[in-house]
Design a protein around this motif. Structure first.
Motif, PDB file in Angstrom:
ATOM      1  N   GLU A 190     -17.205   5.188  -8.277  1.00 14.54           N
ATOM      2  CA  GLU A 190     -18.611   5.544  -8.075  1.00 14.54           C
ATOM      3  C   GLU A 190     -19.419   5.296  -9.348  1.00 14.54           C
ATOM      4  OE1 GLU A 190     -21.848   7.959  -6.034  1.00 14.54           O
ATOM      5  OE2 GLU A 190     -20.201   6.683  -5.384  1.00 14.54           O
ATOM      6  N   THR A 191     -18.882   5.702 -10.486  1.00 15.17           N
ATOM      7  CA  THR A 191     -19.597   5.552 -11.750  1.00 15.17           C
ATOM      8  C   THR A 191     -19.769   4.092 -12.143  1.00 15.17           C
ATOM      9  OG1 THR A 191     -18.750   7.687 -12.539  1.00 15.17           O
ATOM     10  CG2 THR A 191     -19.522   6.125 -14.209  1.00 15.17           C
ATOM     11  N   LEU A 192     -18.725   3.291 -11.935  1.00 18.33           N
ATOM     12  CA  LEU A 192     -18.757   1.890 -12.366  1.00 18.33           C
ATOM     13  C   LEU A 192     -19.513   0.991 -11.400  1.00 18.33           C
ATOM     14  CD1 LEU A 192     -15.084   1.462 -13.666  1.00 18.33           C
ATOM     15  CD2 LEU A 192     -17.166   1.650 -15.046  1.00 18.33           C
ATOM     16  N   GLY A 193     -19.812   1.476 -10.204  1.00 22.82           N
ATOM     17  CA  GLY A 193     -20.597   0.689  -9.265  1.00 22.82           C
ATOM     18  C   GLY A 193     -19.799  -0.134  -8.282  1.00 22.82           C
ATOM     19  N   PHE A 194     -18.517   0.173  -8.085  1.00 24.16           N
ATOM     20  CA  PHE A 194     -17.725  -0.554  -7.098  1.00 24.16           C
ATOM     21  C   PHE A 194     -18.298  -0.320  -5.708  1.00 24.16           C
ATOM     22  CE2 PHE A 194     -14.685  -0.759 -10.565  1.00 24.16           C
ATOM     23  CZ  PHE A 194     -14.111  -2.008 -10.387  1.00 24.16           C
ATOM     24  N   ASP A 195     -18.063  -1.305  -4.824  1.00 25.93           N
ATOM     25  CA  ASP A 195     -18.661  -1.276  -3.492  1.00 25.93           C
ATOM     26  C   ASP A 195     -18.027  -0.258  -2.567  1.00 25.93           C
ATOM     27  OD1 ASP A 195     -20.238  -2.639  -1.216  1.00 25.93           O
ATOM     28  OD2 ASP A 195     -18.161  -2.811  -0.507  1.00 25.93           O
ATOM     29  N   HIS A 196     -16.701  -0.077  -2.629  1.00 20.19           N
ATOM     30  CA  HIS A 196     -16.018   0.734  -1.630  1.00 20.19           C
ATOM     31  C   HIS A 196     -14.724   1.323  -2.162  1.00 20.19           C
ATOM     32  CE1 HIS A 196     -14.191  -3.318  -1.145  1.00 20.19           C
ATOM     33  NE2 HIS A 196     -13.083  -2.624  -0.958  1.00 20.19           N
ATOM     34  N   VAL A 197     -14.266   2.334  -1.437  1.00 23.81           N
ATOM     35  CA  VAL A 197     -12.951   2.951  -1.627  1.00 23.81           C
ATOM     36  C   VAL A 197     -12.279   2.968  -0.264  1.00 23.81           C
ATOM     37  CG1 VAL A 197     -11.737   5.100  -2.120  1.00 23.81           C
ATOM     38  CG2 VAL A 197     -13.640   4.384  -3.581  1.00 23.81           C
ATOM     39  N   LYS A 198     -11.035   2.496  -0.189  1.00 27.27           N
ATOM     40  CA  LYS A 198     -10.305   2.461   1.077  1.00 27.27           C
ATOM     41  C   LYS A 198      -8.911   3.066   0.881  1.00 27.27           C
ATOM     42  CE  LYS A 198     -10.205  -1.921   1.925  1.00 27.27           C
ATOM     43  NZ  LYS A 198     -10.188  -3.274   2.528  1.00 27.27           N
ATOM     44  N   ILE A 199      -8.298   3.481   2.008  1.00 30.49           N
ATOM     45  CA  ILE A 199      -6.936   3.997   1.944  1.00 30.49           C
ATOM     46  C   ILE A 199      -6.243   3.719   3.280  1.00 30.49           C
ATOM     47  CG2 ILE A 199      -7.515   6.353   2.682  1.00 30.49           C
ATOM     48  CD1 ILE A 199      -5.400   7.308   0.562  1.00 30.49           C
ATOM     49  N   VAL A 200      -4.922   3.545   3.217  1.00 28.80           N
ATOM     50  CA  VAL A 200      -4.128   3.121   4.368  1.00 28.80           C
ATOM     51  C   VAL A 200      -3.691   4.311   5.216  1.00 28.80           C
ATOM     52  CG1 VAL A 200      -3.264   1.118   3.107  1.00 28.80           C
ATOM     53  CG2 VAL A 200      -1.956   3.257   3.067  1.00 28.80           C
ATOM     54  N   GLU A 201      -3.038   3.997   6.345  1.00 31.12           N
ATOM     55  CA  GLU A 201      -2.348   4.992   7.165  1.00 31.12           C
ATOM     56  C   GLU A 201      -0.902   4.543   7.383  1.00 31.12           C
ATOM     57  OE1 GLU A 201      -2.230   6.776  11.731  1.00 31.12           O
ATOM     58  OE2 GLU A 201      -4.141   6.082  10.916  1.00 31.12           O
ATOM     59  N   HIS A 202       0.043   5.346   6.895  1.00 32.73           N
ATOM     60  CA  HIS A 202       1.475   5.120   7.129  1.00 32.73           C
ATOM     61  C   HIS A 202       2.187   6.465   7.122  1.00 32.73           C
ATOM     62  CE1 HIS A 202       2.162   0.837   7.510  1.00 32.73           C
ATOM     63  NE2 HIS A 202       1.359   0.589   6.482  1.00 32.73           N
ATOM     64  N   TYR A 203       3.476   6.416   7.460  1.00 30.86           N
ATOM     65  CA  TYR A 203       4.236   7.655   7.625  1.00 30.86           C
ATOM     66  C   TYR A 203       5.658   7.496   7.072  1.00 30.86           C
ATOM     67  CZ  TYR A 203       0.501   8.649  10.958  1.00 30.86           C
ATOM     68  OH  TYR A 203      -0.726   8.841  11.541  1.00 30.86           O
ATOM     69  N   PHE A 204       6.205   8.622   6.588  1.00 34.32           N
ATOM     70  CA  PHE A 204       7.634   8.832   6.367  1.00 34.32           C
ATOM     71  C   PHE A 204       8.223   8.168   5.118  1.00 34.32           C
ATOM     72  CE2 PHE A 204       7.210   8.384  11.122  1.00 34.32           C
ATOM     73  CZ  PHE A 204       6.957   9.723  11.326  1.00 34.32           C
ATOM     74  N   PHE A 205       7.871   6.942   4.860  1.00 35.23           N
ATOM     75  CA  PHE A 205       8.495   6.181   3.773  1.00 35.23           C
ATOM     76  C   PHE A 205       7.639   6.227   2.515  1.00 35.23           C
ATOM     77  CE2 PHE A 205       9.845   4.098   7.730  1.00 35.23           C
ATOM     78  CZ  PHE A 205      11.236   4.149   7.582  1.00 35.23           C
ATOM     79  N   ALA A 206       8.257   5.877   1.381  1.00 37.62           N
ATOM     80  CA  ALA A 206       7.465   5.705   0.161  1.00 37.62           C
ATOM     81  C   ALA A 206       6.374   4.663   0.387  1.00 37.62           C
ATOM     82  CB  ALA A 206       8.365   5.285  -0.999  1.00 37.62           C
ATOM     83  N   TYR A 207       6.622   3.707   1.254  1.00 41.08           N
ATOM     84  CA  TYR A 207       5.648   2.677   1.606  1.00 41.08           C
ATOM     85  C   TYR A 207       4.514   3.302   2.424  1.00 41.08           C
ATOM     86  CZ  TYR A 207       3.847  -1.719   3.615  1.00 41.08           C
ATOM     87  OH  TYR A 207       3.053  -2.769   4.004  1.00 41.08           O
ATOM     88  N   GLY A 208       3.526   3.835   1.719  1.00 35.12           N
ATOM     89  CA  GLY A 208       2.339   4.383   2.357  1.00 35.12           C
ATOM     90  C   GLY A 208       2.453   5.796   2.889  1.00 35.12           C
ATOM     91  N   GLY A 209       3.635   6.400   2.804  1.00 34.84           N
ATOM     92  CA  GLY A 209       3.857   7.679   3.465  1.00 34.84           C
ATOM     93  C   GLY A 209       3.055   8.847   2.916  1.00 34.84           C
ATOM     94  N   TYR A 210       2.533   8.719   1.698  1.00 28.71           N
ATOM     95  CA  TYR A 210       1.667   9.776   1.164  1.00 28.71           C
ATOM     96  C   TYR A 210       0.278   9.766   1.817  1.00 28.71           C
ATOM     97  CZ  TYR A 210       4.432  11.679  -2.761  1.00 28.71           C
ATOM     98  OH  TYR A 210       5.356  12.340  -3.531  1.00 28.71           O
ATOM     99  N   SER A 211       0.025   8.829   2.732  1.00 31.80           N
ATOM    100  CA  SER A 211      -1.298   8.748   3.354  1.00 31.80           C
ATOM    101  C   SER A 211      -1.182   8.700   4.879  1.00 31.80           C
ATOM    102  CB  SER A 211      -2.049   7.507   2.852  1.00 31.80           C
ATOM    103  OG  SER A 211      -3.346   7.458   3.407  1.00 31.80           O
ATOM    104  N   PRO A 212      -0.745   9.797   5.516  1.00 33.47           N
ATOM    105  CA  PRO A 212      -0.674   9.809   6.974  1.00 33.47           C
ATOM    106  C   PRO A 212      -2.030   9.974   7.660  1.00 33.47           C
ATOM    107  CG  PRO A 212      -0.007  11.944   6.109  1.00 33.47           C
ATOM    108  CD  PRO A 212      -0.202  11.038   4.918  1.00 33.47           C
ATOM    109  N   ASP A 213      -3.052  10.385   6.909  1.00 34.81           N
ATOM    110  CA  ASP A 213      -4.372  10.572   7.520  1.00 34.81           C
ATOM    111  C   ASP A 213      -5.465  10.125   6.549  1.00 34.81           C
ATOM    112  OD1 ASP A 213      -6.511  11.230   9.099  1.00 34.81           O
ATOM    113  OD2 ASP A 213      -6.402  13.372   8.687  1.00 34.81           O
ATOM    114  N   PRO A 214      -5.930   8.884   6.675  1.00 31.27           N
ATOM    115  CA  PRO A 214      -6.975   8.407   5.761  1.00 31.27           C
ATOM    116  C   PRO A 214      -8.231   9.268   5.768  1.00 31.27           C
ATOM    117  CG  PRO A 214      -6.067   6.586   7.042  1.00 31.27           C
ATOM    118  CD  PRO A 214      -5.502   7.846   7.620  1.00 31.27           C
ATOM    119  N   VAL A 215      -8.587   9.835   6.936  1.00 29.67           N
ATOM    120  CA  VAL A 215      -9.846  10.586   7.024  1.00 29.67           C
ATOM    121  C   VAL A 215      -9.826  11.809   6.111  1.00 29.67           C
ATOM    122  CG1 VAL A 215     -11.368  11.862   8.578  1.00 29.67           C
ATOM    123  CG2 VAL A 215     -10.318   9.726   9.344  1.00 29.67           C
TER     124      VAL A 215
END
Length: 356
Positions: free
Chosen positions: A33-58
């Motif tokens: 936000e401070t530096l002026g980047f256009d967007h922030v996004k995050i994934v949805e995955h489950y169970f594995f180290a591969y994305g599993g910390y983000s089961p609900d992007p909302v």
């Protein structure tokens, strides 16, 4: 080009506690936000180290919305097959209001057999569930007294509350990794496109973009309004050698994480995912040096990364949006912040543009 950041954690409790990862990621949201980047996004995955910390992007994006006023907030992507469309439409509409109309809604099919098994969803139904879910969500956002009679969901008449703040609804993106038909369908439907250049050759991606753009134009959508977003892992350091050292370590850990997540494809076959049984072997052949040679990673000193981005613009057009994967969790918060600052201060301005 526009630039933002995307979070795709590939860590688990043995690497970094979830609370620490989220704290670091949200501090990077503040910096975006401070530096002026256009967007922030995050994934949805489950169970594995591969994305599993983000089961609900909302959930994450709602936290980000409360800390920011300008940066756009995107799913990358959320999975209609794993939620009832009324629930997902309502959550995203609520986020759109909380954020003041800053939501970019990207939807994907998912591709990991273990995730489908956990939800009790046949993986062969993924394409049909995706299409039906996106159709239902768009109707719930833009119509009243919706009666929906789909293959998987039937409801109505219902009028969704709250209504999205953006009219008629938030921008809709389709996230696709490999499918040329998905690119064509997105263009015909007037959906924007998210993809990952890392999973296909430059020539394959150029072909898919031609299909997407031609189908967009043929369907009568306003020319030049289509949006294309690419995601690239990114490590920038004043010392190019140090950037390579960090980038190699991060890429090795990311590759190890996806190798575990796709392991069940060795025993899974689906007509909806032709060729995916080769994923396990493909991850074993994934090499850092090859990715660097093929410009699949943005890693180096500022001038080196600027050169990589100039090549990407030559290949795919200078109107694409780049989402920078700055924090999978294996490097420190300070390393990710350095990458973002150098991109904002030394790389992007020399591309002939700048951040907002």
């Amino acid at each position: 080009m526009k630039f933002g950041i995307v979070f795709f954690p590939t860590v688990g409790p043995a690497d970094k506690p979830a609370q620490q990862y989220f704290d670091e990621a949200l501090r990077l949201v503040d910096l975006a936000e401070t530096l002026g980047f256009d967007h922030v996004k995050i994934v949805e995955h489950y169970f594995f180290a591969y994305g599993g910390y983000s089961p609900d992007p909302v959930t994450f994006l709602a936290a980000a919305a409360g800390r920011t006023r300008r940066v756009r907030l995107g799913t990358s992507a959320t999975i209609p097959a794993f939620q009832h469309p009324v629930k997902l439409a309502g959550k995203l509409a609520m986020l759109d209001n909380i954020s003041g109309g800053r939501v970019d809604a990207a939807f994907g099919r998912a591709f990991l057999p273990d995730e489908f098994n956990a939800f009790g969803i046949p993986i062969d139904e993924s394409k049909d569930r995706f299409r039906e879910g996106v159709e239902a969500i768009k109707r719930l956002w833009s119509e009243e007294d919706v009666v929906f009679d789909g293959q998987f969901h039937q409801f109505g008449p219902v009028t969704l509350l709250p209504r999205p703040l953006q009219a008629p609804h938030p921008p809709v993106y389709v996230t696709t990794a490999r499918s040329a038909e998905s690119c064509a369908e997105a263009g015909r439907a007037g959906h924007h496109l998210q993809t990952v250049p890392n999973v296909m050759s430059t020539e394959e991606l150029q072909s898919r973009l031609r299909v997407f753009r031609s189908e967009w134009a043929a369907a009568g959508h306003p020319p030049g309004t289509e949006q294309i977003q690419f995601s690239y892992p990114c490590v920038v350091d004043e010392d190019g050698g140090e950037a390579l050292r960090k980038g190699r370590y991060d890429d090795d850990r990311n590759s190890a994480a996806i190798r575990v997540a796709v392991a069940s494809w060795e025993n899974t076959r689906s007509e909806a995912y032709p060729g995916y049984e080769k994923l396990v072997q493909a991850t074993k052949r994934s090499h850092f040096e090859t990715k660097m040679e093929q410009q699949k990673l943005l890693i180096g000193a500022p001038d080196q990364v600027r050169g990589q981005l100039e090549q990407i613009a030559e290949w795919f057009g200078d109107d694409v949006t780049i989402s920078l994967g700055v924090h999978s969790g294996h490097l420190s918060y300070e390393s990710a912040a350095t990458t973002m600052r150098l991109m904002a201060e030394q790389v992007i301005p020399k591309l002939g543009g700048g951040l907002s």
